[in-house]
Enzyme design. Structure first.
Site, PDB file in Angstrom:
ATOM      1  N   TYR A   1      -7.567  -7.025 -11.115  1.00 37.52           N
ATOM      2  CA  TYR A   1      -6.503  -6.145 -11.604  1.00 37.52           C
ATOM      3  C   TYR A   1      -5.838  -6.670 -12.885  1.00 37.52           C
ATOM      4  O   TYR A   1      -5.137  -5.930 -13.560  1.00 37.52           O
ATOM      5  CB  TYR A   1      -5.426  -5.912 -10.540  1.00 37.52           C
TER       6      TYR A   1
ATOM      7  N   HIS B   1     -13.808  -9.341  -2.648  1.00 40.73           N
ATOM      8  CA  HIS B   1     -13.456  -7.976  -3.043  1.00 40.73           C
ATOM      9  C   HIS B   1     -14.573  -6.970  -2.736  1.00 40.73           C
ATOM     10  O   HIS B   1     -14.307  -5.872  -2.239  1.00 40.73           O
ATOM     11  CB  HIS B   1     -13.112  -7.972  -4.534  1.00 40.73           C
TER      12      HIS B   1
ATOM     13  N   ASP C   1      -0.319  -6.552  -2.578  1.00 38.92           N
ATOM     14  CA  ASP C   1      -1.780  -6.618  -2.628  1.00 38.92           C
ATOM     15  C   ASP C   1      -2.240  -6.553  -4.075  1.00 38.92           C
ATOM     16  O   ASP C   1      -2.118  -5.514  -4.728  1.00 38.92           O
ATOM     17  CB  ASP C   1      -2.394  -5.449  -1.847  1.00 38.92           C
TER      18      ASP C   1
ATOM     19  N   LYS D   1      -7.779 -11.153  -4.379  1.00 40.90           N
ATOM     20  CA  LYS D   1      -9.189 -10.927  -4.030  1.00 40.90           C
ATOM     21  C   LYS D   1     -10.093 -11.547  -5.080  1.00 40.90           C
ATOM     22  O   LYS D   1      -9.772 -11.501  -6.281  1.00 40.90           O
ATOM     23  CB  LYS D   1      -9.494  -9.414  -3.951  1.00 40.90           C
TER      24      LYS D   1
HETATM   25  N1  NDP Z   1     -10.194  -3.406  -2.145  1.00 38.82           N
HETATM   26  C1  NDP Z   1     -10.469  -2.416  -2.983  1.00 38.82           C
HETATM   27  O1  NDP Z   1     -11.602  -2.249  -3.439  1.00 38.82           O
HETATM   28  C2  NDP Z   1      -9.390  -1.494  -3.387  1.00 38.82           C
HETATM   29  C3  NDP Z   1      -8.077  -1.809  -3.089  1.00 38.82           C
HETATM   30  N2  NDP Z   1      -7.060  -0.965  -3.440  1.00 38.82           N
HETATM   31  C4  NDP Z   1      -5.691  -1.361  -3.064  1.00 38.82           C
HETATM   32  O2  NDP Z   1      -5.028  -0.267  -2.436  1.00 38.82           O
HETATM   33  C5  NDP Z   1      -3.844   0.028  -3.165  1.00 38.82           C
HETATM   34  C6  NDP Z   1      -3.485   1.496  -3.065  1.00 38.82           C
HETATM   35  O3  NDP Z   1      -4.549   2.302  -3.502  1.00 38.82           O
HETATM   36  P1  NDP Z   1      -4.546   3.117  -4.888  1.00 38.82           P
HETATM   37  O4  NDP Z   1      -5.959   3.308  -5.286  1.00 38.82           O
HETATM   38  O5  NDP Z   1      -3.655   2.435  -5.826  1.00 38.82           O
HETATM   39  O6  NDP Z   1      -4.046   4.545  -4.521  1.00 38.82           O
HETATM   40  P2  NDP Z   1      -2.940   5.231  -3.582  1.00 38.82           P
HETATM   41  O7  NDP Z   1      -3.667   6.004  -2.561  1.00 38.82           O
HETATM   42  O8  NDP Z   1      -1.906   4.263  -3.169  1.00 38.82           O
HETATM   43  O9  NDP Z   1      -2.314   6.288  -4.599  1.00 38.82           O
HETATM   44  C7  NDP Z   1      -1.708   5.881  -5.783  1.00 38.82           C
HETATM   45  C8  NDP Z   1      -1.589   7.120  -6.664  1.00 38.82           C
HETATM   46  O10 NDP Z   1      -0.748   8.075  -6.011  1.00 38.82           O
HETATM   47  C9  NDP Z   1       0.454   8.294  -6.751  1.00 38.82           C
HETATM   48  N3  NDP Z   1       1.535   8.265  -5.781  1.00 38.82           N
HETATM   49  C10 NDP Z   1       2.168   7.186  -5.243  1.00 38.82           C
HETATM   50  N4  NDP Z   1       3.088   7.559  -4.349  1.00 38.82           N
HETATM   51  C11 NDP Z   1       3.051   8.911  -4.310  1.00 38.82           C
HETATM   52  C12 NDP Z   1       3.768   9.880  -3.579  1.00 38.82           C
HETATM   53  N5  NDP Z   1       4.716   9.524  -2.723  1.00 38.82           N
HETATM   54  N6  NDP Z   1       3.483  11.180  -3.784  1.00 38.82           N
HETATM   55  C13 NDP Z   1       2.537  11.551  -4.662  1.00 38.82           C
HETATM   56  N7  NDP Z   1       1.804  10.678  -5.382  1.00 38.82           N
HETATM   57  C14 NDP Z   1       2.059   9.363  -5.210  1.00 38.82           C
HETATM   58  C15 NDP Z   1       0.514   7.166  -7.771  1.00 38.82           C
HETATM   59  O11 NDP Z   1       1.087   7.591  -8.988  1.00 38.82           O
HETATM   60  P3  NDP Z   1       2.354   6.832  -9.658  1.00 38.82           P
HETATM   61  O12 NDP Z   1       1.987   5.385  -9.777  1.00 38.82           O
HETATM   62  O13 NDP Z   1       2.494   7.528 -10.968  1.00 38.82           O
HETATM   63  O14 NDP Z   1       3.503   7.080  -8.729  1.00 38.82           O
HETATM   64  C16 NDP Z   1      -0.969   6.836  -7.991  1.00 38.82           C
HETATM   65  O15 NDP Z   1      -1.516   7.747  -8.914  1.00 38.82           O
HETATM   66  C17 NDP Z   1      -4.192  -0.422  -4.587  1.00 38.82           C
HETATM   67  O16 NDP Z   1      -3.069  -0.489  -5.437  1.00 38.82           O
HETATM   68  C18 NDP Z   1      -4.853  -1.738  -4.286  1.00 38.82           C
HETATM   69  O17 NDP Z   1      -3.891  -2.717  -3.974  1.00 38.82           O
HETATM   70  C19 NDP Z   1      -7.325   0.230  -4.076  1.00 38.82           C
HETATM   71  C20 NDP Z   1      -8.604   0.569  -4.436  1.00 38.82           C
HETATM   72  C21 NDP Z   1      -9.744  -0.269  -4.124  1.00 38.82           C
HETATM   73  O1  LIG Z   2      -8.973  -1.309  -7.023  1.00 38.81           O
HETATM   74  C1  LIG Z   2      -9.855  -2.035  -6.574  1.00 38.81           C
HETATM   75  O2  LIG Z   2      -9.589  -2.969  -5.795  1.00 38.81           O
HETATM   76  C2  LIG Z   2     -11.243  -1.784  -6.938  1.00 38.81           C
HETATM   77  O3  LIG Z   2     -12.125  -2.506  -6.569  1.00 38.81           O
HETATM   78  C3  LIG Z   2     -11.473  -0.600  -7.800  1.00 38.81           C
HETATM   79  O4  LIG Z   2     -10.862  -0.820  -9.003  1.00 38.81           O
HETATM   80  C4  LIG Z   2     -12.929  -0.342  -8.038  1.00 38.81           C
HETATM   81  O5  LIG Z   2     -13.434  -1.401  -8.733  1.00 38.81           O
HETATM   82  C5  LIG Z   2     -13.093   0.953  -8.740  1.00 38.81           C
HETATM   83  O6  LIG Z   2     -12.586   1.937  -8.277  1.00 38.81           O
HETATM   84  C6  LIG Z   2     -13.867   0.998  -9.948  1.00 38.81           C
HETATM   85  O7  LIG Z   2     -13.896   2.314 -10.425  1.00 38.81           O
END
Ligand code: NDP
Ligand SMILES: O=C(O)C(=O)[C@@H](O)[C@H](O)C(=O)CO
Length: 282
Positions: A50, A108, A45, A75
């Site tokens: 990004y 998005h 994803d 997205k």
């Molecule tokens: N559509 C949207 O608006 C959005 C979409 N997304 C999507 O969702 C995905 C996942 O969400 P995201 O916000 O990245 O956050 P997550 O909930 O996946 O958490 C990621 C964080 O948790 C840490 N982490 C990962 N695995 C573990 C574990 N097993 N134990 C403890 N800590 C852990 C990572 O650190 P480290 O990397 O150091 O391991 C990072 O800091 C994004 O990457 C993106 O693809 C996210 C936000 C908004």
């Molecule tokens: O991660 C995503 O997909 C987002 O849309 C986020 O980055 C979002 O834009 C955000 O958390 C900004 O602070």
């Protein structure tokens, strides 16, 4: 351990589990995605926002995996809503990804746009991109119930998914229910609550100990058992492995309900509220 697939409302299939790459720096994305593919992930994803689609594409190319073994989502960025720009931007994404088509293309955010239009016109552009074969499936992200109602009533096309924030402290139940009622699937973003304090919640810690698993694994398993599509992010191989090891145990219905009950409502959000988020890249 095998990842289940889900059949979407357009009759295509999606792996229920993958890896997300928000906040994975562009210069480490190829390494992270390559390691994820080695671990067994097949669903990635990413997003135009990004800035790391090229790294995803490099890892895909280096993997030697057949295209039909992989599922790639990107997205539409918030400055690309104008329909002609939306179409041009997908062509640019495909170029960066090194692909002829994406498996899933999402709006998005349901933003007011910089042109004299709205997200319904953007959605119609995605419908046309799907008809043109450049996106196998199309969907939305961060759509509230009224946003879903608007695009469905105006176009008659139901998104395949709505990607929204969901994790134990933020069930996002109204948006989740509206998505499911429309016949779309929920993709849970930030499924680990961005790795924050909720992974230390006593209820999660106890359930994890009872299963010999970690709280992160239990949070992911809870979402899988509720039927959502999940893609945690990590830049660390050991966590990519930990997060992938969630197909060798199950939670009881009582455990699922106990985790659902951790929902803190709006105070549990880690990310922006779609009703007020208005970020447009410069
Ligand atoms: N559509 C949207 O608006 C959005 C979409 N997304 C999507 O969702 C995905 C996942 O969400 P995201 O916000 O990245 O956050 P997550 O909930 O996946 O958490 C990621 C964080 O948790 C840490 N982490 C990962 N695995 C573990 C574990 N097993 N134990 C403890 N800590 C852990 C990572 O650190 P480290 O990397 O150091 O391991 C990072 O800091 C994004 O990457 C993106 O693809 C996210 C936000 C908004
Ligand atoms: O991660 C995503 O997909 C987002 O849309 C986020 O980055 C979002 O834009 C955000 O958390 C900004 O602070």
């Amino acid at each position: 351990m095998s990842v289940p697939t889900i059949t979407l409302n357009d009759q295509t299939t999606i792996p229920q589990f993958g890896v997300g790459v928000w906040q994975v720096p562009a210069d480490v994305t190829e390494r992270v995605v390559s390691e994820a593919l080695e671990v067994g992930y097949r669903h990635i994803d990413t997003a135009q926002m990004y800035g790391n689609e090229a790294g995803v594409g490099a890892a895909i190319k280096a993997s030697g995996l057949a295209r039909d073994e992989l599922y790639v989502t990107t997205k539409l960025n918030n400055n690309n809503h104008e329909p002609a720009r939306a179409k041009a931007s997908l062509a640019e994404s495909l170029d960066r990804l090194g692909l002829d088509k994406v498996d899933l293309f999402l709006i998005h955010w349901p933003l007011p746009t910089q042109y004299d239009g709205d997200y319904t016109a953007t959605w119609q552009a995605l419908v046309e991109l799907q008809e043109e074969g450049l996106a196998t499936s199309i969907g939305v992200s961060n759509f509230q119930p009224e946003h879903l109602d608007t695009i469905v009533s105006r176009t008659g096309v139901v998104p395949a998914v709505n990607q929204i924030e969901v994790h134990p402290y933020f069930g996002n139940e109204a948006a989740r229910a509206a998505t499911l009622t429309h016949g779309a699937f929920v993709e849970s973003w930030s499924p680990l609550g961005q790795g924050g304090g909720e992974l230390e919640d006593p209820a999660l810690v106890k359930i994890a100990a009872d299963h010999g698993k970690t709280p992160a694994q239990v949070a992911l398993r809870w979402q899988l058992e509720r039927g959502d599509i999940v893609f945690p992010k990590s830049v660390r191989r050991e966590r990519l492995e930990e997060n992938f090891a969630v197909f060798d145990f199950t939670l009881t219905p009582e455990e699922v309900d106990a985790i659902s009950a951790l929902d803190k409502g709006e105070t549990g959000r880690t990310g922006p509220n779609p009703d007020t988020f208005d970020y447009i890249p410069g």
